[in-house]
Design a protein around this motif. Sequence first.
Motif, PDB file in Angstrom:
ATOM      1  N   ALA A 114      56.891   0.339 -11.962  1.00 21.56           N
ATOM      2  CA  ALA A 114      57.323  -1.003 -11.565  1.00 21.56           C
ATOM      3  C   ALA A 114      57.311  -1.194 -10.054  1.00 21.56           C
ATOM      4  CB  ALA A 114      58.713  -1.291 -12.124  1.00 21.56           C
ATOM      5  N   THR A 115      57.794  -0.218  -9.303  1.00 20.91           N
ATOM      6  CA  THR A 115      57.887  -0.389  -7.847  1.00 20.91           C
ATOM      7  C   THR A 115      56.513  -0.538  -7.212  1.00 20.91           C
ATOM      8  OG1 THR A 115      59.966   0.840  -7.699  1.00 20.91           O
ATOM      9  CG2 THR A 115      58.647   0.672  -5.690  1.00 20.91           C
ATOM     10  N   VAL A 116      55.615   0.393  -7.506  1.00 23.28           N
ATOM     11  CA  VAL A 116      54.266   0.308  -6.938  1.00 23.28           C
ATOM     12  C   VAL A 116      53.527  -0.888  -7.525  1.00 23.28           C
ATOM     13  CG1 VAL A 116      52.081   1.527  -6.570  1.00 23.28           C
ATOM     14  CG2 VAL A 116      54.223   2.793  -6.552  1.00 23.28           C
ATOM     15  N   GLY A 117      53.832  -1.217  -8.782  1.00 22.77           N
ATOM     16  CA  GLY A 117      53.225  -2.391  -9.397  1.00 22.77           C
ATOM     17  C   GLY A 117      53.560  -3.659  -8.638  1.00 22.77           C
ATOM     18  N   ARG A 118      54.820  -3.811  -8.250  1.00 18.03           N
ATOM     19  CA  ARG A 118      55.214  -4.995  -7.471  1.00 18.03           C
ATOM     20  C   ARG A 118      54.525  -5.001  -6.108  1.00 18.03           C
ATOM     21  NH1 ARG A 118      60.284  -3.982 -10.075  1.00 18.03           N
ATOM     22  NH2 ARG A 118      60.945  -2.600  -8.381  1.00 18.03           N
TER      23      ARG A 118
ATOM     24  N   ASP B  19      57.199 -13.854  -4.392  1.00 16.21           N
ATOM     25  CA  ASP B  19      57.795 -14.553  -5.529  1.00 16.21           C
ATOM     26  C   ASP B  19      56.768 -14.565  -6.665  1.00 16.21           C
ATOM     27  OD1 ASP B  19      58.954 -16.188  -7.377  1.00 16.21           O
ATOM     28  OD2 ASP B  19      59.226 -17.903  -6.032  1.00 16.21           O
ATOM     29  N   PHE B  20      57.029 -13.794  -7.704  1.00 14.34           N
ATOM     30  CA  PHE B  20      56.062 -13.635  -8.798  1.00 14.34           C
ATOM     31  C   PHE B  20      56.310 -14.582  -9.964  1.00 14.34           C
ATOM     32  CE2 PHE B  20      56.084  -8.883  -7.485  1.00 14.34           C
ATOM     33  CZ  PHE B  20      55.303  -9.166  -6.383  1.00 14.34           C
ATOM     34  N   SER B  21      57.148 -15.572  -9.788  1.00 15.24           N
ATOM     35  CA  SER B  21      57.509 -16.440 -10.902  1.00 15.24           C
ATOM     36  C   SER B  21      56.310 -17.188 -11.475  1.00 15.24           C
ATOM     37  CB  SER B  21      58.589 -17.441 -10.460  1.00 15.24           C
ATOM     38  OG  SER B  21      58.136 -18.243  -9.371  1.00 15.24           O
ATOM     39  N   ALA B  22      55.298 -17.419 -10.662  1.00 14.69           N
ATOM     40  CA  ALA B  22      54.116 -18.141 -11.143  1.00 14.69           C
ATOM     41  C   ALA B  22      53.089 -17.222 -11.794  1.00 14.69           C
ATOM     42  CB  ALA B  22      53.467 -18.893  -9.980  1.00 14.69           C
ATOM     43  N   GLU B  23      53.296 -15.920 -11.720  1.00 18.00           N
ATOM     44  CA  GLU B  23      52.364 -14.979 -12.323  1.00 18.00           C
ATOM     45  C   GLU B  23      52.601 -14.880 -13.826  1.00 18.00           C
ATOM     46  OE1 GLU B  23      49.921 -13.526 -10.777  1.00 18.00           O
ATOM     47  OE2 GLU B  23      50.440 -13.972  -8.692  1.00 18.00           O
ATOM     48  N   SER B  24      51.539 -14.737 -14.588  1.00 17.13           N
ATOM     49  CA  SER B  24      51.658 -14.634 -16.047  1.00 17.13           C
ATOM     50  C   SER B  24      52.258 -13.288 -16.440  1.00 17.13           C
ATOM     51  CB  SER B  24      50.282 -14.789 -16.702  1.00 17.13           C
ATOM     52  OG  SER B  24      49.478 -13.658 -16.440  1.00 17.13           O
ATOM     53  N   GLN B  25      52.822 -13.238 -17.645  1.00 12.69           N
ATOM     54  CA  GLN B  25      53.390 -11.991 -18.137  1.00 12.69           C
ATOM     55  C   GLN B  25      52.299 -10.949 -18.324  1.00 12.69           C
ATOM     56  OE1 GLN B  25      56.689 -11.236 -18.373  1.00 12.69           O
ATOM     57  NE2 GLN B  25      55.857  -9.174 -18.671  1.00 12.69           N
ATOM     58  N   ASP B  26      51.107 -11.388 -18.717  1.00 11.57           N
ATOM     59  CA  ASP B  26      49.988 -10.449 -18.878  1.00 11.57           C
ATOM     60  C   ASP B  26      49.647  -9.786 -17.546  1.00 11.57           C
ATOM     61  OD1 ASP B  26      49.795 -10.974 -21.552  1.00 11.57           O
ATOM     62  OD2 ASP B  26      48.115 -12.382 -21.373  1.00 11.57           O
ATOM     63  N   THR B  27      49.667 -10.575 -16.479  1.00 10.45           N
ATOM     64  CA  THR B  27      49.376 -10.013 -15.164  1.00 10.45           C
ATOM     65  C   THR B  27      50.444  -9.013 -14.757  1.00 10.45           C
ATOM     66  OG1 THR B  27      48.182 -11.983 -14.424  1.00 10.45           O
ATOM     67  CG2 THR B  27      49.086 -10.552 -12.719  1.00 10.45           C
ATOM     68  N   LYS B  28      51.699  -9.365 -14.959  1.00  9.03           N
ATOM     69  CA  LYS B  28      52.791  -8.454 -14.604  1.00  9.03           C
ATOM     70  C   LYS B  28      52.708  -7.161 -15.412  1.00  9.03           C
ATOM     71  CE  LYS B  28      55.886 -12.316 -13.508  1.00  9.03           C
ATOM     72  NZ  LYS B  28      57.116 -13.049 -13.917  1.00  9.03           N
ATOM     73  N   SER B  29      52.369  -7.273 -16.682  1.00 10.07           N
ATOM     74  CA  SER B  29      52.247  -6.080 -17.518  1.00 10.07           C
ATOM     75  C   SER B  29      51.058  -5.229 -17.096  1.00 10.07           C
ATOM     76  CB  SER B  29      52.104  -6.485 -18.987  1.00 10.07           C
ATOM     77  OG  SER B  29      53.265  -7.149 -19.450  1.00 10.07           O
ATOM     78  N   MET B  30      49.971  -5.870 -16.697  1.00 12.72           N
ATOM     79  CA  MET B  30      48.796  -5.144 -16.239  1.00 12.72           C
ATOM     80  C   MET B  30      49.133  -4.251 -15.048  1.00 12.72           C
ATOM     81  SD  MET B  30      45.023  -6.571 -15.127  1.00 12.72           S
ATOM     82  CE  MET B  30      45.608  -7.495 -13.701  1.00 12.72           C
TER      83      MET B  30
END
Length: 492
Positions: free
Chosen positions: A324-328, A304-315
């Motif tokens: 996106a798949t390997v990123g997740r 559950d990535f809801s607590a992760e910042s948008q900067d982290t998700k973009s990184m």
Amino acid sequence: MPHRPHTSRRAFLADMGMGMTGLALGAMLHRDGVARAESPHGQAWSPPSGLAHLAPKAKSVIWLFMIGGTSHMESFDPKPALNKYAGKKIGDTPFKDTLANPLNKNVRIVVPNDANGHIWHNVYPMQVGYRRFGQSGIGMTDWWPNLGSVVDDIAIVRSMWTTDNNHGAQLQFHTGRHRLDGFFPTIGSWVHYGLGSINENLPQFIVLGTPLADCCGGQAGHGAQYLGPEHAGVRLKIDPKNPLPFASPGQDVYKQEQAAQFKLLNKLNRLAAVEYPDDPKLQARIKSYELAFRMQTSVPNLVDFSAESQDTKSMYGLDKKPSATVGRQCLAARRMVEQGVRFVQIYHGYNGGAGRWDSHKGLKKGHTQLCGEVDQPIAALIKDLKQRGLLDETLVVWGTEFGRTPGAQNNDGRDHHPYGFSVFLAGGGIKGGVVHGATDELGFHAVEDRHYVTDLHATVLHQLGLDPRRLEVPGRKRLEIDFGEPMWKIMA
């Protein structure tokens, strides 16, 4: 034949009452002290889980595997000589002796014709540019710019070799044994067997991505074989609503109802434990059911990535379709080791067969796409671990089953190549910004600091504080090649 007691009526009813949760988790998700495979004499045995042999440098491993055979010349071992002598037969270059076996100069490698009559010892040029990255100035190709930005944190090993020249090498990379030898425990299962649990609420060997195809090892790529199924990898999906198949009680069962079921089963089993206090299987059953219940809450939180910042998700590249798949998967792996998971294995490149990295033709197009899927997420993983202070205790390993030939196949591809290829490691007490070993000028043979695949296993185990020679299994005799030798020169 030794006597093996039948499953008790209570155990049978307990498993049936738990449905697929009991049947699946009772086999897969045991912890230290949980039911082990039986010895040839019919007695349960236990490994020295949780007892490191050496002072550990790392606590966890993230193991990234590219299915199909990534070209070492187009990744971490660029070879400018391929461009200089492009189109020539190897025998017409200054490197004509390359086809000789470096271990026996009187033996030459047999170079076959492919189905179209192309002889792959015609030198095939590099399909991408290359340059030096980082303060260490390590040469890498332009398909890996993000990993180039963290090259000072990684150790590239350019001198790996294996013996399977077909995709059974995928299984060999994980077990150290040729497919013809049979099936053996994987590196992840040995880690689990030797060290046990950090977090009692989570599986300790997790698998992300689609595993090897049946042709190339299948589920055995993360299996435990004679160590027992409790040490095998547990597959998770990056889906907070259903991350672990068979772990939920079903839509028509309330949590309170399931909790009552667990409570009753636990009471019955503990009543039996009073009567049979030394029965390890009974104690194992109690622990497995308790873990199964706890996991239903703890596992969804991992993905559950809801607590992760948008900067982290973009990184990690979650905002880009290719990555996106390997990123997740990489972000989930970071969260897993953060919560105490021992071994996370990420597969990339499944296509139902030999794997998407298998580039007999169309290498430039294929590798351009594949590198674009993994380069940013893997680099982000290393950066993220480092900035959170986790890289020192987390060993990141990147690998593939073999490299590709320096010659052409089908005019625009390369064939399988087990004689020399590359892997890299980062964190966990490994030196950063170093290159270890070398292939010859054309990338044909590993010629310096050669390492069979179990040397990589031995390095991982050593950094975790384990000596493979002391990981004994009653009734099993292992061969010398199973143990490997740590890569001492890359250790900090």
